[in-house]
Design a protein around this motif. Structure first.
Motif, short mmCIF file in Angstrom:
data_model
loop_
_atom_site.label_atom_id
_atom_site.label_comp_id
_atom_site.label_asym_id
_atom_site.label_seq_id
_atom_site.Cartn_x
_atom_site.Cartn_y
_atom_site.Cartn_z
N ARG A 183 0.83 -1.21 0.00
CA ARG A 183 0.00 0.00 0.00
C ARG A 183 0.87 1.26 0.00
NH1 ARG A 183 -5.40 -0.56 1.73
NH2 ARG A 183 -6.01 -2.72 2.16
N TYR A 184 1.91 1.25 0.80
CA TYR A 184 2.76 2.44 0.87
C TYR A 184 3.58 2.63 -0.41
CZ TYR A 184 1.73 3.49 5.76
OH TYR A 184 1.10 3.86 6.92
N ILE A 185 3.95 1.56 -1.09
CA ILE A 185 4.67 1.67 -2.36
C ILE A 185 3.77 2.29 -3.42
CG2 ILE A 185 5.55 0.29 -4.28
CD1 ILE A 185 7.02 -1.40 -2.26
N TYR A 186 2.53 1.88 -3.47
CA TYR A 186 1.60 2.46 -4.45
C TYR A 186 1.43 3.94 -4.20
CZ TYR A 186 -2.42 2.75 -7.56
OH TYR A 186 -3.27 3.09 -8.59
N ASP A 187 1.23 4.33 -2.93
CA ASP A 187 1.05 5.74 -2.61
C ASP A 187 2.33 6.54 -2.82
OD1 ASP A 187 -1.52 5.12 -1.98
OD2 ASP A 187 -1.31 5.33 0.20
N THR A 188 3.50 5.89 -2.67
CA THR A 188 4.77 6.59 -2.91
C THR A 188 4.92 6.96 -4.37
OG1 THR A 188 5.82 5.41 -1.07
CG2 THR A 188 7.26 6.38 -2.71
N VAL A 189 4.60 6.05 -5.25
CA VAL A 189 4.66 6.35 -6.69
C VAL A 189 3.67 7.45 -7.03
CG1 VAL A 189 4.34 5.41 -9.00
CG2 VAL A 189 5.44 4.03 -7.22
N LEU A 190 2.48 7.39 -6.41
CA LEU A 190 1.48 8.43 -6.66
C LEU A 190 1.97 9.79 -6.17
CD1 LEU A 190 -1.39 8.89 -7.74
CD2 LEU A 190 -2.24 8.40 -5.42
N LEU A 191 2.63 9.82 -5.01
CA LEU A 191 3.16 11.07 -4.47
C LEU A 191 4.25 11.64 -5.37
CD1 LEU A 191 3.34 13.14 -2.12
CD2 LEU A 191 5.02 11.61 -1.06
N LEU A 192 5.15 10.80 -5.87
CA LEU A 192 6.21 11.27 -6.76
C LEU A 192 5.63 11.81 -8.07
CD1 LEU A 192 8.94 8.52 -6.24
CD2 LEU A 192 8.99 10.90 -5.44
N ALA A 193 4.60 11.18 -8.57
CA ALA A 193 3.97 11.65 -9.80
C ALA A 193 3.39 13.03 -9.61
CB ALA A 193 2.90 10.67 -10.25
N ASN A 194 2.74 13.27 -8.47
CA ASN A 194 2.20 14.60 -8.19
C ASN A 194 3.30 15.62 -8.00
OD1 ASN A 194 -0.98 14.83 -7.57
ND2 ASN A 194 -0.28 12.75 -7.04
N THR A 195 4.42 15.19 -7.45
CA THR A 195 5.56 16.11 -7.29
C THR A 195 6.13 16.50 -8.64
OG1 THR A 195 6.08 15.10 -5.14
CG2 THR A 195 7.82 16.37 -6.22
N PHE A 196 6.31 15.52 -9.50
CA PHE A 196 6.83 15.83 -10.84
C PHE A 196 5.88 16.75 -11.60
CE2 PHE A 196 8.93 11.40 -10.60
CZ PHE A 196 9.97 11.92 -9.85
N HIS A 197 4.58 16.52 -11.41
CA HIS A 197 3.60 17.35 -12.10
C HIS A 197 3.73 18.80 -11.65
CE1 HIS A 197 -0.17 18.65 -13.89
NE2 HIS A 197 -0.58 19.08 -12.69
N ARG A 198 3.89 19.04 -10.35
CA ARG A 198 4.01 20.40 -9.85
C ARG A 198 5.31 21.05 -10.32
NH1 ARG A 198 0.16 21.57 -6.12
NH2 ARG A 198 -1.02 19.79 -5.29
N LYS A 199 6.36 20.28 -10.37
CA LYS A 199 7.63 20.84 -10.82
C LYS A 199 7.54 21.25 -12.29
CE LYS A 199 10.98 20.95 -8.85
NZ LYS A 199 11.59 22.07 -8.08
N LEU A 200 6.87 20.44 -13.09
CA LEU A 200 6.73 20.78 -14.50
C LEU A 200 5.84 21.99 -14.70
CD1 LEU A 200 6.37 17.21 -16.05
CD2 LEU A 200 8.33 18.75 -16.26
N GLU A 201 4.78 22.11 -13.85
CA GLU A 201 3.89 23.26 -13.97
C GLU A 201 4.59 24.56 -13.58
OE1 GLU A 201 0.39 22.64 -11.67
OE2 GLU A 201 -0.77 21.97 -13.40
N ASP A 202 5.43 24.50 -12.55
CA ASP A 202 6.11 25.70 -12.08
C ASP A 202 7.35 26.02 -12.92
OD1 ASP A 202 4.22 25.76 -10.15
OD2 ASP A 202 5.49 24.83 -8.60
N ARG A 203 7.64 25.15 -13.90
CA ARG A 203 8.81 25.35 -14.75
C ARG A 203 10.10 25.47 -13.92
NH1 ARG A 203 7.18 26.23 -19.90
NH2 ARG A 203 5.01 26.91 -20.22
N LYS A 204 10.14 24.69 -12.84
CA LYS A 204 11.34 24.67 -12.02
C LYS A 204 12.01 23.29 -12.10
CE LYS A 204 9.60 28.07 -8.70
NZ LYS A 204 9.27 28.33 -7.28
N TRP A 205 11.91 22.74 -13.26
CA TRP A 205 12.46 21.39 -13.44
C TRP A 205 13.97 21.44 -13.55
CZ3 TRP A 205 10.23 16.77 -13.04
CH2 TRP A 205 10.96 15.65 -13.50
N HIS A 206 14.59 20.58 -12.85
CA HIS A 206 16.04 20.48 -12.89
C HIS A 206 16.37 19.09 -13.42
CE1 HIS A 206 16.84 24.21 -10.69
NE2 HIS A 206 15.76 23.89 -9.96
N SER A 207 16.78 19.05 -14.65
CA SER A 207 17.14 17.76 -15.22
C SER A 207 18.37 17.23 -14.53
CB SER A 207 17.38 17.89 -16.72
OG SER A 207 18.45 18.79 -16.97
N MET A 208 18.48 15.93 -14.48
CA MET A 208 19.54 15.28 -13.75
C MET A 208 20.47 14.55 -14.72
SD MET A 208 19.30 12.31 -10.89
CE MET A 208 20.75 11.39 -10.42
#
Length: 962
Positions: free
Chosen positions: A326-351
């Motif tokens: 359950r926590y692994i599923y929610d972790t992937v979901l949390l990271l996806a929402n984080t990436f979405h916010r970073k892309l929206e704010d145009r503060k993406w830092h490629s690695m």
């Protein structure tokens, strides 16, 4: 050459693959799972697939993943795989491993600034233990986020045990559990005075149980079986099922056992199997995930939809989900929402690719921004709501406490008893309401020992069961009326409370409970540590203290109480003084005769002197006037002496006849211990006997007072001063010189109900123990009985029951050491019996003396003159009135020795007869008769009488011739 070509080809191939991956997506997540956590990998890939298909979160971007499996006990391997993932350009690292490897990954993530989302994995499904903290440089950020909340098992189990009021239990843990994880719980139980035993459960449970039967003696096995009745299990579901099955099949537990299983990972399927295999009562503590009541809202979370196979509770796949899944599923979901916010704010830092091996490798510059975004926002998923605090931990955790009722039947229903969370604590009650409020149909077997006034036989009709009464019976009836149970009562076969025998067995009432022949033990039973080691006690329903029963000092009936003011030696000295002074007075008057007035009839004989001294001593005056100076000086000193003696006697006699209080020297336990004249003891091998011995011999609680008492009680091995039963001790006090040391409450009742009020009691100042009901170890009725007893005490019903057997208006004074008068301080006939006896003796003695005097007077008066004297001369008759001037008429006695009357022819002059009466008008006197002789008429003799008095003694009779 061939080797170089192969290396170049591999580098080109890898670069082409990386460029392809980079062109497809800029979101790359790395994952490291334990080799045993294959299901975590499955859920992880399922979550990524769901997000890639969902255009609501990531519209055009796709998530790529790289997964590696490691040995959970090999931190070096975990670091190697993590470095490999960082070389591939991951934006975040997800791990589901144990604490040992997680610590190494945490250090690496902090160095490379890679957000690390850690899901703690317990080995083989055992309960979690908190991971030890990892040291890091001060001022640096911790890039590891604890997806699973902190371990709150210590707080939960402490709350549950306290709610059940457990004071003694055993804690089982399997071989994979880290016992250091509950160290805080063990410390807190020690602070609360709980007795907790620890035992590790080996992998081969059958062999472990078999070894117990092979190595333990029978009494040790019984004691171990009692210990198993209350147990806390820190085990995996598989180990718990095997362990419960084994102990039930080997008959190590009974239907009254109560076990608590602690594990966050228990599924509904495992719970049902545990209930089917267990008997007694089972309580399960596990982690829960609040879900919306509306089923249509469970799979829709804000801007995304969760896979239906996972969010539907009825789905077989959802029922098999583990907590880490359950926590692994929610972790992937949390990271996806984080990436979405970073892309929206145009503060993406490629690695770019990071290297962990080079010395000059630099951390990722965008790691801090990515970490802050992850910590700033949360997400709703399978675990309710996932978010992080400033310290990087997930605060959202909920526990549910499930339980069954007592019973032997399989397939019992499981209900939720309460919930727990770190903010509000326990919500609900763990009390078994069915057992608490309704015990109808339950029949308890009660063993007792007769002890007034706690348990007594009220009726004993031949052929019918005995009926019992007493204070403890009243308390039991109050519990029975409230809870609805019935009971059968019987007396212990040996009529003893019970003690541990040399062979390790318990006898008496305690033995009946230890060997499971009775459910409840009831009497004047005190709660002691030795008894608590083998049985359970309810809360005390009455305080207990040690007391002593003593016999009051009686007022003895003394017939000669009038002689009590002076002792025998003083009375002898007074009598001797009277005799001595009488003799001295007589001698002084004999040496210097007093000058008596003319006509005085007094005499200074020894008899009169004695009588005069005695009369003056008793203040009755004297009859003989003493005129000499020496005699008067003597009498003056004597009168002074008599005045002082009589005054002292009068004052002391009044005190002796009016004071009724006789003080007794024993007024406390200290007084009893200091004296050795009065023997005292108690019931052999009783709780009082053990208490005195413990406080006298135990160096940790040694008391000088109890040490002195133990010397008397243990004299000659305890055989002389101790008794077998309490009734025997009470009889020894009533009919002999003995002090009985026993329960103060029992002794007060005995003293209150004694017909003669001949007892008084002394007791210790503060109670240190209490009376309770004993039950089998782990009995399900203990907590229910204790709760009801507390209610009886709070509403005052317990005080009403006490007043029935220990009334305040007692007719006897329990604390006075003497018998009191029934009619105040009035004197009775007993106080003056001796005076009346002396008076009666004086009357009898006077009568005897009168009889002797009368006999003596008759004997002297019976002397008749001879016949010759009567023929030769006329008979002389006494004057009928010898004392004409006295009102007392006395008979005159003839004392003449010359009775022959001469005639004329004989030429002898007529004699003069001398008569002296014994008393002539109380005056020494003599009657002289002279006979006149006429020569001319020789035949006629005319007597002439004259009276004369003598001062000392009558003169010698003389013959006068006229």
């Amino acid at each position: 050459m061939k080797v170089v070509m192969l290396v170049l080809l591999s580098v080109v191939f890898w670069s082409q693959e990386w460029k392809c991956a980079q062109s497809d997506s800029i979101i790359h997540i790395g994952a490291i799972f334990d080799e045993s956590a294959r299901k975590d990998d499955e859920v992880f890939r399922l979550a990524v697939a769901d997000l890639n298909l969902n255009n609501e979160i990531l519209e055009t971007e796709k998530i790529t993943i790289s997964v590696e499996f490691v040995d959970g006990n090999n931190p070096f391997q975990a670091v190697q795989e993590a470095c490999e993932l960082m070389n591939r350009g991951i934006l975040a690292l997800v791990s589901s491993i144990g604490c040992m490897s997680a610590g190494s990954l945490q250090t690496l993530a902090n160095a490379m600034h890679i957000p690390h989302l850690f899901i703690q994995l317990s080995p083989a499904g055992t309960p979690r233990s908190s991971c030890p903290p990892t040291s890091r440089l001060p001022g640096t950020d911790d890039y590891t986020l604890m997806v699973r909340p902190p371990v709150y098992l210590n707080d939960v189990i402490m709350q549950v045990v306290s709610e059940y009021s457990w004071q003694k239990f055993i804690l089982f843990y399997d071989s994979d559990f880290d016992i250091r994880g509950i160290q805080d719980f063990l410390d807190r139980t020690s602070q609360h005075g709980m007795d907790v035993s620890l035992q590790k459960v080996e992998s081969n449970i059958n062999m472990m149980i078999t070894s117990l039967f092979r190595t333990m003696r029978v009494e040790e096995l019984h004691r171990y079986r009692d210990t198993l009745r209350r147990a806390v299990l820190f085990m995996s579901p598989a180990t718990a099922k095997a362990f419960i099955t084994e102990v039930v099949e080997t008959n190590l537990v009974a239907f009254d056992c109560h076990w608590i299983l602690i594990n966050e990972e228990i599924s509904d399927y495992d719970l049902q199997e545990l209930v089917m295999k267990s008997i007694g009562r089972l309580t399960v503590v596990r982690q829960m995930f609040p879900m919306p009541q509306n089923t249509s809202q469970r799979c829709v979370k804000h801007n995304h939809r969760i896979n239906t196979s996972l969010c539907d509770p009825k789905s077989p796949k959802a029922q098999q989900l583990e907590i880490t899944n359950r926590y692994i599923y929610d972790t992937v979901l949390l990271l996806a929402n984080t990436f979405h916010r970073k892309l929206e704010d145009r503060k993406w830092h490629s690695m770019a690719s990071l290297s962990c091996i080079r010395k000059n490798s630099k951390p990722w510059q965008g790691g801090k921004s990515m970490l802050d975004t992850v910590k700033k926002f949360g997400v709703s998923g399978l675990t309710s709501f996932l978010e992080f605090t400033d310290n990087g931990s997930n605060p959202n955790i909920f526990f549910e406490i499930l339980g069954t009722n007592y019973g032997e039947d399989r397939g019992r229903g499981v209900s939720r008893l309460a919930t727990w969370n770190p903010v509000h604590g326990l919500n609900g009650t763990l009390t078994d309401r069915k057992l608490e409020n309704n015990m109808r149909g339950v029949v308890l077997r009660v063993v007792t020992v007769l002890e007034e006034p706690f348990v007594m036989v009220s009726e004993n009709v031949l052929g019918k069961p005995k009926k019992y009464q007493g204070f403890s019976i009243d308390v039991l009836d109050a519990l029975s009326n409230y809870l609805g149970f019935k009971y059968e009562i019987y007396v212990a076969p040996d009529h003893k409370y019970g003690s541990l025998q040399p062979d390790g067995q318990w006898n008496g009432l305690m033995g009946e409970l230890v060997f499971k022949r009775a459910d409840v033990g009831l009497s004047a039973l005190t709660i002691t540590p030795e008894r608590e080691s083998v049985v359970d006690f309810t809360t005390r329903y009455m305080d207990y203290s040690v007391g002593v029963l003593l016999r009051k000092a009686e007022r003895t009936v003394d017939m000669f109480a009038c002689l009590a003011p002076f002792d025998l030696s003083l009375w002898a000295c007074i009598a001797g003084t009277v005799l001595l002074i009488g003799i001295l007075v007589y001698l002084l008057n004999w040496l210097n005769p007093p000058r008596l007035p003319v006509g005085s009839v007094s005499s200074t004989t020894l008899y009169n002197s004695m009588w005069f001294v005695y009369g003056s001593f008793v203040q009755q005056g004297g009859e003989v006037p003493y005129t000499t100076l020496a005699t008067r000086m003597m009498m003056g000193v004597w009168w002074m002496f008599a005045l002082i003696v009589i005054s002292s006697y009068t004052a002391n006699l009044a005190a002796f006849l009016t004071i009724t209080r006789i003080e007794n020297s024993i007024q406390s336990l200290q007084d009893l211990s200091k004296q050795t004249e009065l023997p005292y003891g108690t019931v052999l091998d009783s709780a009082v006997y053990d208490q005195v011995r413990s406080k006298a011999m135990n160096p940790f609680e040694r008391d000088p007072m109890y040490s002195q008492m133990w010397r008397m009680i243990n004299r000659t091995g305890g055989g002389d001063n101790n008794v077998e039963e309490s009734k025997e001790g009470i009889r020894k006090v009533k009919y002999g010189r003995f002090g009985f040391v026993w329960d103060a409450a029992v002794l007060e009742y005995v003293a209150n109900n004694d017909e003669d009020c001949s007892f008084y009691t002394i007791s210790s100042s503060a109670p240190d123990r209490g009376y309770g009901m004993a039950m089998q170890h782990g009995s399900p009725y203990r907590d229910i009985f204790s709760q009801r007893i507390l209610e009886l005490q709070q509403n005052g019903d317990m005080d009403i029951l006490k007043m029935k057997w220990w009334p305040k208006d007692s007719p006897c004074d329990l604390y006075s050491s003497v018998q009191s008068w029934q009619r105040g301080n009035a004197l009775d006939i007993n106080s003056f019996a001796g005076v009346f006896c002396v008076l009666a003796a004086g009357v009898v003695l006077s009568c005897l003396i009168a009889m002797v005097e009368s006999w003596w007077s008759r004997r002297k008066g019976s002397r008749v003159p001879s016949k010759e004297t009567q023929a030769d001369g006329p008979s002389l008759r006494p004057n009928p009135d010898p004392c004409p001037h006295s009102p007392n008429q006395r008979s005159l006695t003839h004392h003449s020795g010359q009775n022959q009357i001469p005639n004329a022819s004989s030429g002898v002059a007529p004699p003069t007869s001398h008569y002296q009466p014994p008393a002539c008008c109380d005056i020494p006197c003599a009657l002289i008769v002279q006979h006149s002789y006429d020569p001319n008429n020789p035949s006629e003799i005319t007597p002439k009488m004259r009276m004369t008095t003598f001062t000392t003694s009558p003169p010698t009779p003389r013959l006068y011739i006229q």
